[in-house]
Design an enzyme around this catalytic site. Structure first.
Site, PDB file in Angstrom:
ATOM      1  N   LYS A   1     -16.973 -19.808 -29.776  1.00  0.00           N
ATOM      2  CA  LYS A   1     -17.241 -19.116 -28.495  1.00  0.00           C
ATOM      3  C   LYS A   1     -18.532 -18.316 -28.599  1.00  0.00           C
ATOM      4  CE  LYS A   1     -15.058 -15.022 -27.412  1.00  0.00           C
ATOM      5  NZ  LYS A   1     -15.951 -13.960 -26.999  1.00  0.00           N
ATOM      6  N   ASN A   2     -18.658 -17.538 -29.689  1.00  0.00           N
ATOM      7  CA  ASN A   2     -19.775 -16.597 -29.777  1.00  0.00           C
ATOM      8  C   ASN A   2     -21.075 -17.240 -30.223  1.00  0.00           C
ATOM      9  OD1 ASN A   2     -18.163 -14.648 -28.753  1.00  0.00           O
ATOM     10  ND2 ASN A   2     -17.668 -13.729 -30.729  1.00  0.00           N
TER      11      ASN A   2
ATOM     12  N   ARG B   1     -18.816  -9.061 -21.158  1.00  0.00           N
ATOM     13  CA  ARG B   1     -19.710  -8.352 -22.078  1.00  0.00           C
ATOM     14  C   ARG B   1     -20.871  -9.248 -22.496  1.00  0.00           C
ATOM     15  NH1 ARG B   1     -21.737  -3.806 -24.660  1.00  0.00           N
ATOM     16  NH2 ARG B   1     -22.902  -4.580 -26.465  1.00  0.00           N
TER      17      ARG B   1
ATOM     18  N   CYS C   1     -14.043  -6.257 -23.178  1.00  0.00           N
ATOM     19  CA  CYS C   1     -12.650  -5.972 -23.541  1.00  0.00           C
ATOM     20  C   CYS C   1     -12.390  -4.463 -23.532  1.00  0.00           C
ATOM     21  CB  CYS C   1     -12.388  -6.444 -24.971  1.00  0.00           C
ATOM     22  SG  CYS C   1     -12.796  -8.098 -25.250  1.00  0.00           S
TER      23      CYS C   1
ATOM     24  N   ARG D   1     -18.490   0.012 -25.823  1.00  0.00           N
ATOM     25  CA  ARG D   1     -19.475  -1.071 -25.734  1.00  0.00           C
ATOM     26  C   ARG D   1     -20.818  -0.587 -25.170  1.00  0.00           C
ATOM     27  NH1 ARG D   1     -16.295  -5.680 -26.278  1.00  0.00           N
ATOM     28  NH2 ARG D   1     -18.067  -6.611 -27.358  1.00  0.00           N
TER      29      ARG D   1
ATOM     30  N   ASP E   1     -12.902  -9.237 -35.613  1.00  0.00           N
ATOM     31  CA  ASP E   1     -12.179 -10.141 -34.709  1.00  0.00           C
ATOM     32  C   ASP E   1     -10.939 -10.741 -35.351  1.00  0.00           C
ATOM     33  OD1 ASP E   1     -15.151 -11.482 -33.047  1.00  0.00           O
ATOM     34  OD2 ASP E   1     -14.087  -9.581 -32.877  1.00  0.00           O
TER      35      ASP E   1
ATOM     36  N   ILE F   1     -15.567  -0.914 -36.889  1.00  0.00           N
ATOM     37  CA  ILE F   1     -16.575  -1.321 -35.897  1.00  0.00           C
ATOM     38  C   ILE F   1     -16.293  -0.746 -34.506  1.00  0.00           C
ATOM     39  CG2 ILE F   1     -17.772  -3.296 -34.868  1.00  0.00           C
ATOM     40  CD1 ILE F   1     -18.123  -3.524 -37.820  1.00  0.00           C
TER      41      ILE F   1
ATOM     42  N   ARG G   1      -9.605 -16.862 -22.463  1.00  0.00           N
ATOM     43  CA  ARG G   1     -11.032 -16.509 -22.537  1.00  0.00           C
ATOM     44  C   ARG G   1     -11.659 -17.119 -23.792  1.00  0.00           C
ATOM     45  NH1 ARG G   1     -12.377 -10.511 -22.744  1.00  0.00           N
ATOM     46  NH2 ARG G   1     -14.335 -11.515 -23.254  1.00  0.00           N
TER      47      ARG G   1
HETATM   48  C1  EPZ Z   1     -20.045  -9.281 -30.774  1.00  0.00           C
HETATM   49  O1  EPZ Z   1     -19.907  -8.222 -29.856  1.00  0.00           O
HETATM   50  C2  EPZ Z   1     -18.921 -10.252 -30.452  1.00  0.00           C
HETATM   51  N1  EPZ Z   1     -19.050 -10.705 -29.072  1.00  0.00           N
HETATM   52  C3  EPZ Z   1     -17.578  -9.542 -30.634  1.00  0.00           C
HETATM   53  O2  EPZ Z   1     -16.557 -10.515 -30.425  1.00  0.00           O
HETATM   54  C4  EPZ Z   1     -17.462  -9.035 -32.065  1.00  0.00           C
HETATM   55  O3  EPZ Z   1     -16.261  -8.322 -32.193  1.00  0.00           O
HETATM   56  C5  EPZ Z   1     -18.657  -8.114 -32.352  1.00  0.00           C
HETATM   57  O4  EPZ Z   1     -19.889  -8.818 -32.127  1.00  0.00           O
HETATM   58  C6  EPZ Z   1     -18.654  -7.622 -33.802  1.00  0.00           C
HETATM   59  O5  EPZ Z   1     -18.634  -8.717 -34.663  1.00  0.00           O
HETATM   60  C7  EPZ Z   1     -19.953 -11.677 -28.762  1.00  0.00           C
HETATM   61  O6  EPZ Z   1     -20.683 -12.173 -29.606  1.00  0.00           O
HETATM   62  C8  EPZ Z   1     -19.996 -12.096 -27.326  1.00  0.00           C
HETATM   63  P1  EPZ Z   1     -21.820  -5.330 -31.655  1.00  0.00           P
HETATM   64  P2  EPZ Z   1     -21.100  -7.140 -29.692  1.00  0.00           P
HETATM   65  O7  EPZ Z   1     -22.987  -5.036 -30.775  1.00  0.00           O
HETATM   66  O8  EPZ Z   1     -22.392  -7.772 -30.031  1.00  0.00           O
HETATM   67  C9  EPZ Z   1     -22.191  -0.694 -31.362  1.00  0.00           C
HETATM   68  C10 EPZ Z   1     -14.748 -11.446 -29.354  1.00  0.00           C
HETATM   69  O9  EPZ Z   1     -13.560 -11.194 -29.387  1.00  0.00           O
HETATM   70  N2  EPZ Z   1     -23.316  -0.859 -30.440  1.00  0.00           N
HETATM   71  O10 EPZ Z   1     -22.056  -6.094 -32.935  1.00  0.00           O
HETATM   72  O11 EPZ Z   1     -20.937  -6.513 -28.360  1.00  0.00           O
HETATM   73  C11 EPZ Z   1     -20.860  -1.113 -30.771  1.00  0.00           C
HETATM   74  O12 EPZ Z   1     -20.300  -0.077 -29.997  1.00  0.00           O
HETATM   75  C12 EPZ Z   1     -15.738 -10.334 -29.259  1.00  0.00           C
HETATM   76  O13 EPZ Z   1     -15.253 -12.593 -29.416  1.00  0.00           O
HETATM   77  C13 EPZ Z   1     -24.053   0.267 -30.075  1.00  0.00           C
HETATM   78  O14 EPZ Z   1     -23.754   1.381 -30.493  1.00  0.00           O
HETATM   79  O15 EPZ Z   1     -20.738  -6.103 -30.810  1.00  0.00           O
HETATM   80  C14 EPZ Z   1     -20.033  -1.416 -32.001  1.00  0.00           C
HETATM   81  O16 EPZ Z   1     -19.476  -0.208 -32.492  1.00  0.00           O
HETATM   82  C15 EPZ Z   1     -15.064  -8.989 -29.207  1.00  0.00           C
HETATM   83  N3  EPZ Z   1     -25.093   0.120 -29.221  1.00  0.00           N
HETATM   84  C16 EPZ Z   1     -21.070  -1.913 -33.013  1.00  0.00           C
HETATM   85  O17 EPZ Z   1     -22.353  -1.575 -32.479  1.00  0.00           O
HETATM   86  C17 EPZ Z   1     -25.463  -1.104 -28.730  1.00  0.00           C
HETATM   87  O18 EPZ Z   1     -26.451  -1.168 -27.966  1.00  0.00           O
HETATM   88  C18 EPZ Z   1     -21.056  -3.420 -33.217  1.00  0.00           C
HETATM   89  O19 EPZ Z   1     -21.041  -3.983 -31.948  1.00  0.00           O
HETATM   90  C19 EPZ Z   1     -24.709  -2.239 -29.115  1.00  0.00           C
HETATM   91  C20 EPZ Z   1     -23.644  -2.091 -29.971  1.00  0.00           C
END
Ligand code: EPZ
Length: 430
Positions: free
Chosen positions: A26-27, A96, A120, A125, A316, A338, A409
């Site tokens: 998916k990702n 998202r 989610c 986020r 995940d 995370i 999803r």
């Molecule tokens: C990606 O989300 C995945 N989604 C998520 O999978 C996955 O859980 C996550 O990476 C971590 O591996 C997709 O790829 C569509 P992050 P993402 O930015 O990119 C903080 C699923 O179930 N952060 O790596 O949104 C954030 O709050 C989904 O498939 C900031 O602070 O996650 C988090 O604590 C759920 N500022 C940390 O970084 C920002 O601008 C990591 O989030 C962006 C993120």
């Protein structure tokens, strides 16, 4: 008419057997779809999973004027007719991953307008890393209500040095794509290293980009302009390592002789090592994983589990692994590093009979083994939703899992595929 999954528990008896094939990631698929905005040619992508998040992202692009055709699991996206640089609010709010569209649109048109993305319930986020990166590239941002309006400078975006305070998967992917349209070189430090990011860089490089270091903490991108897919080529989405890992945990709990096929074992080192430590030997084969029933459950041991950016234990897979830990002897700790809202589902597991104590928003204590009883559950997000299916299959009695959309999803026809290996699960229209 609300729909739910009806699951008949196996009361812990390991009877699942046969083969379950893993779908396209998916990702990875979502980001390749977003990358189509950078292409001056139609983009052909194969092994696209038939899941709702893909449908929603394609709906957004079609709503902006893109032309999409699907033949089985292969899609062709032509973004040349894109008629707007505004992300429609409703679908973008719900998804998202729509955030990854912003950079390519800004890079190509010099302007993008979008609502703060939804997603989610797992956490706030934020998108500060995205906004700061766009500004570092010379863009100007105005926010009205929940809408962001971002405009590139006259001469276009400029390559720059970026350091991500926290590793961000979509942050790394979005800036990698945006930087292909920024003048000069962009460097991303403290970049995320997920396999999906490596694949994304590969398909962009195969189409005229110059990206180095994907999969390491430092990625450099030279802004060379529009991309073009080589004639006759089709990019193939790699297997979904999170789906593969979820099936592996299911097999560790209830597998008699279970093969998880069409996966990349090397993408699951953290999970395989963790299961091995807990007493579940996993057999690695070329592109499949094999788990067979152990003689007694007494051999399973507890663990202190910490989620971590790749290659650490994936957040995940945290929910499915917590279900597993309700079945092992002793006290385990699950530390979700995370996201701050990604442990709320444990309350539902406790209603089934688990013994999980919330220490703080990031840590739970799991005492096992506990006998789970079938219950009516609501899946809060896709990963906890799948964890509920695993818990329901472990339990005694029947469970009903509502909010099937949240599971659809990210998991294709999940009940049909689980039935093939012996699970008793049906989709019921209420
Ligand atoms: C990606 O989300 C995945 N989604 C998520 O999978 C996955 O859980 C996550 O990476 C971590 O591996 C997709 O790829 C569509 P992050 P993402 O930015 O990119 C903080 C699923 O179930 N952060 O790596 O949104 C954030 O709050 C989904 O498939 C900031 O602070 O996650 C988090 O604590 C759920 N500022 C940390 O970084 C920002 O601008 C990591 O989030 C962006 C993120």
């Amino acid at each position: 008419m609300p729909t739910y999954f009806r699951v008949k528990g196996m009361a812990g008896k390991p009877k699942l057997a046969g083969e379950i094939a893993v779908s396209g990631a998916k990702n990875a698929a979502l980001k390749a779809i977003a990358a189509s905005i950078l292409f001056d040619t139609p983009l052909h992508i194969a092994n696209i999973p038939a899941i709702e998040d893909v449908n929603r992202l394609l709906d957004i692009l079609v709503g902006m004027g893109a032309r999409v055709t699907r033949e089985g699991k292969t899609i062709t996206i032509n973004t040349l007719p894109l008629a707007t640089d505004i992300l429609a609010s409703a679908p973008a709010k719900r998804l998202r991953s729509s955030i990854v569209l912003t950079g390519p649109i800004l890079g190509r048109y010099g302007h993008v307008r979008f609502p703060h993305p939804g997603g989610c319930v797992i956490g706030e986020r934020p998108i500060d890393l995205f906004l700061e990166s766009f500004e570092r590239m010379g863009a100007r941002i105005t926010k009205t209500g929940s809408f962001y309006d971002i405009r590139a400078p006259k001469g276009g975006l400029r390559g720059t040095e970026l350091f991500f305070r926290t590793q961000s998967v979509t942050g790394t992917e979005t800036m990698m794509m945006t930087a292909t349209r920024a003048k000069g070189r962009t460097t991303i430090k403290n970049a995320a290293m997920e396999p999906e990011i490596v694949w994304l860089a590969e398909i962009l490089n195969a189409s005229g980009a110059k990206i180095q270091g994907a999969g390491t903490p430092t990625v450099t991108i030279d802004g060379l302009g529009a991309l073009a897919q080589k004639k006759g080529t089709t990019f193939v989405v790699p297997p979904d390592r999170i789906e593969a890992g979820s099936f592996l945990i299911l097999g560790a709990l209830l597998g008699r002789e279970l093969a998880i096929t069409h996966c990349v074992p090397d993408h699951l080192d953290a999970l395989i090592e963790t299961l091995d430590y807990c007493g579940v030997p996993i057999e690695r084969r070329r592109n499949e994983l094999f788990v067979r029933q152990r003689d007694t459950r007494a051999t399973l041991r507890s663990i202190i589990l910490k989620t971590h950016e790749y290659p650490g234990f994936p957040t995940d897979l945290q929910a499915p692994m917590t279900v597993f830990l309700t079945q092992v002897f002793g006290e385990s700790m699950v530390f979700e590093t995370i996201f701050e809202g990604r442990l709320n589902y444990v309350e539902s597991l406790n209603r089934m009979g688990a013994n999980i104590t919330m220490m703080d928003p990031h840590r739970v204590l799991v005492k096992g083994p506990t006998r789970l009883k079938g219950k009516r559950l609501e899946s809060p997000d896709l990963r906890a939703g799948l964890a509920f299916i695993i818990a329901a299959l472990c339990a005694n009695g029947v469970s009903e899992i509502a909010n099937v959309y949240n599971i659809d999803r990210g998991y294709e026809r999940i009940e049909e595929r689980l039935r093939i290996i012996g699970a008793e699960i049906d989709r019921v229209e209420e």
